[in-house]
Design a protein around this motif. Structure first.
Motif, PDB file in Angstrom:
ATOM      1  N   THR A  81       0.954  -0.942  -0.091  1.00  0.00           N
ATOM      2  CA  THR A  81       0.631   0.041  -0.174  1.00  0.00           C
ATOM      3  C   THR A  81       1.331   1.392   0.219  1.00  0.00           C
ATOM      4  O   THR A  81       0.252   2.398  -0.272  1.00  0.00           O
ATOM      5  CB  THR A  81      -1.260  -0.106   1.199  1.00  0.00           C
ATOM      6  OG1 THR A  81      -0.042  -0.028   2.409  1.00  0.00           O
ATOM      7  CG2 THR A  81      -1.825  -1.341   0.865  1.00  0.00           C
ATOM      8  N   GLN A 189       2.598   4.602  -7.742  1.00  0.00           N
ATOM      9  CA  GLN A 189       1.343   5.520  -6.657  1.00  0.00           C
ATOM     10  C   GLN A 189       1.321   6.363  -5.993  1.00  0.00           C
ATOM     11  O   GLN A 189       2.170   6.170  -5.012  1.00  0.00           O
ATOM     12  CB  GLN A 189       1.658   4.145  -5.907  1.00  0.00           C
ATOM     13  CG  GLN A 189       0.867   2.490  -6.385  1.00  0.00           C
ATOM     14  CD  GLN A 189       0.916   0.963  -5.258  1.00  0.00           C
ATOM     15  OE1 GLN A 189       0.319   0.405  -5.551  1.00  0.00           O
ATOM     16  NE2 GLN A 189       1.048   1.043  -3.631  1.00  0.00           N
ATOM     17  N   SER A 234      -3.020   2.818  -2.483  1.00  0.00           N
ATOM     18  CA  SER A 234      -1.937   3.421  -1.844  1.00  0.00           C
ATOM     19  C   SER A 234      -3.348   4.783  -1.457  1.00  0.00           C
ATOM     20  O   SER A 234      -2.427   5.777  -0.838  1.00  0.00           O
ATOM     21  CB  SER A 234      -1.062   4.229  -2.666  1.00  0.00           C
ATOM     22  OG  SER A 234      -1.216   4.321  -4.375  1.00  0.00           O
ATOM     23  N   GLN A 237      -2.339   7.094   2.287  1.00  0.00           N
ATOM     24  CA  GLN A 237      -1.152   6.764   2.102  1.00  0.00           C
ATOM     25  C   GLN A 237      -0.143   7.573   2.756  1.00  0.00           C
ATOM     26  O   GLN A 237      -0.420   8.218   2.286  1.00  0.00           O
ATOM     27  CB  GLN A 237      -0.948   5.831   1.793  1.00  0.00           C
ATOM     28  CG  GLN A 237      -1.158   4.264   2.064  1.00  0.00           C
ATOM     29  CD  GLN A 237      -1.494   3.294   2.793  1.00  0.00           C
ATOM     30  OE1 GLN A 237      -1.036   3.402   3.547  1.00  0.00           O
ATOM     31  NE2 GLN A 237      -3.587   3.626   3.565  1.00  0.00           N
TER      32      GLN A 237
END
Length: 295
Positions: A81, A189, A234, A237
């Motif tokens: 992630t 990401q 993601s 995050q």
């Protein structure tokens, strides 16, 4: 992202992404097992070692560096992630070369993770042994792309007939990636899309070429994309911190010096810290990934 009729190709540098005003030149991965990973990229991807040291190796095609692998004993395996790499995308010169590579990995029993027809390109996906995403693709001719009246280019994710592609492969022995192979784009990401828009479009000066749910594709010179950014794994995050495997850095090279100067001025206005050295201007992007800008 659709249009009723095909619109004229905008005036832009023709052909390959490395001829555009700016492009992604190479990427840098931190890995756990350097000998194993270097051997895999040589055998499976067909990259050749250009420079080798105790803690790293530079790989490329025909002497052109595309990927650096470096080991760091303190690095922890990055979570799936975490912001960072979605995939490095290696662009081969033709459909024939894509079919040749496909036959090689099929015969070598290298596992694939997917394949797609994106209208502008045909792409095959896989992961390296440490989970870093890879795309190997070929572009369709630019006069086959559909540029939209509101800007950008029509892209889609459709099935790709791998059997037909495999059947087209030349019969001669595969000897590695063909000269002219490049790092056509990098797909990241990120934590959120507005932040990606603000950085790649408003600071670095790339155009928005397409949007998918949860993803934006940016480019210069009306290429379909030099940088992709998504939040599929993601979203929200925190940025990367500490020593971590995966993508530690990437380099964007500007063929247009004025475009680089404009980007540097935007970085200064945003008070984004930079360091100037022999390799270019280095900084950390909003997700904790190293980025070098050069001309």
């Amino acid at each position: 992202m659709h249009a009723d009729a095909k619109t004229a190709t905008p005036d832009a540098p023709s052909g390959r992404p490395v001829l555009m005003p700016s492009y992604v030149e190479k990427a840098h991965l931190v890995v756990e097992d350097l000998p194993m990973m270097a051997a895999w990229y040589e055998k499976a991807l067909g990259l050749s070692p250009i420079e080798t040291g105790a803690s790293g190796v530079i790989l490329g095609v025909a002497g052109t560096p595309l990927l650096t692998l470096e080991t760091d004993g303190a690095a922890r395996r990055q979570p799936r992630t975490a912001p960072g790499l979605f995939h490095n995308a290696f662009l081969v010169p033709s459909r024939a070369e894509l079919s040749r590579w496909l036959a090689h990995v099929a015969n070598s029993r290298v596992p694939l993770t997917g394949a797609s027809d994106h209208l502008v390109s045909e792409a095959i996906y896989l992961d390296d042994p440490e989970g870093n995403g890879i795309e190997v693709y070929r572009d369709r001719d630019r006069d086959e792309w559909e540029f939209l009246p509101e800007g950008g280019v029509k892209m889609a994710t459709l099935p790709l007939d791998l059997q037909a592609l495999y059947d087209e492969a030349p019969q001669e022995r595969w000897g590695g990636m063909a000269e002219g192979t490049a790092l056509g784009h990098i797909h990241l990401q990120v934590s959120n899309i507005p932040e990606a828009d603000a950085f790649f479009r408003d600071v670095l000066g790339l155009d928005v070429m397409a949007r998918y749910p949860g993803a934006t594709f940016f480019a210069s010179g009306q290429y379909h994309h030099h940088v992709g950014a998504n939040v599929w794994n993601s979203r929200n995050q925190p940025k990367r911190s500490g020593a971590m495997t995966g993508l530690s850095g990437y380099r964007i090279r500007f063929n247009d010096r004025a475009a680089l100067d404009t980007a540097l001025a935007a970085l200064d206005r945003q008070a984004i810290a930079t360091t100037r050295g022999g390799e270019g201007v280095s900084l950390t992007d909003p997700w904790g990934i190293g980025l070098t800008l050069s001309a």
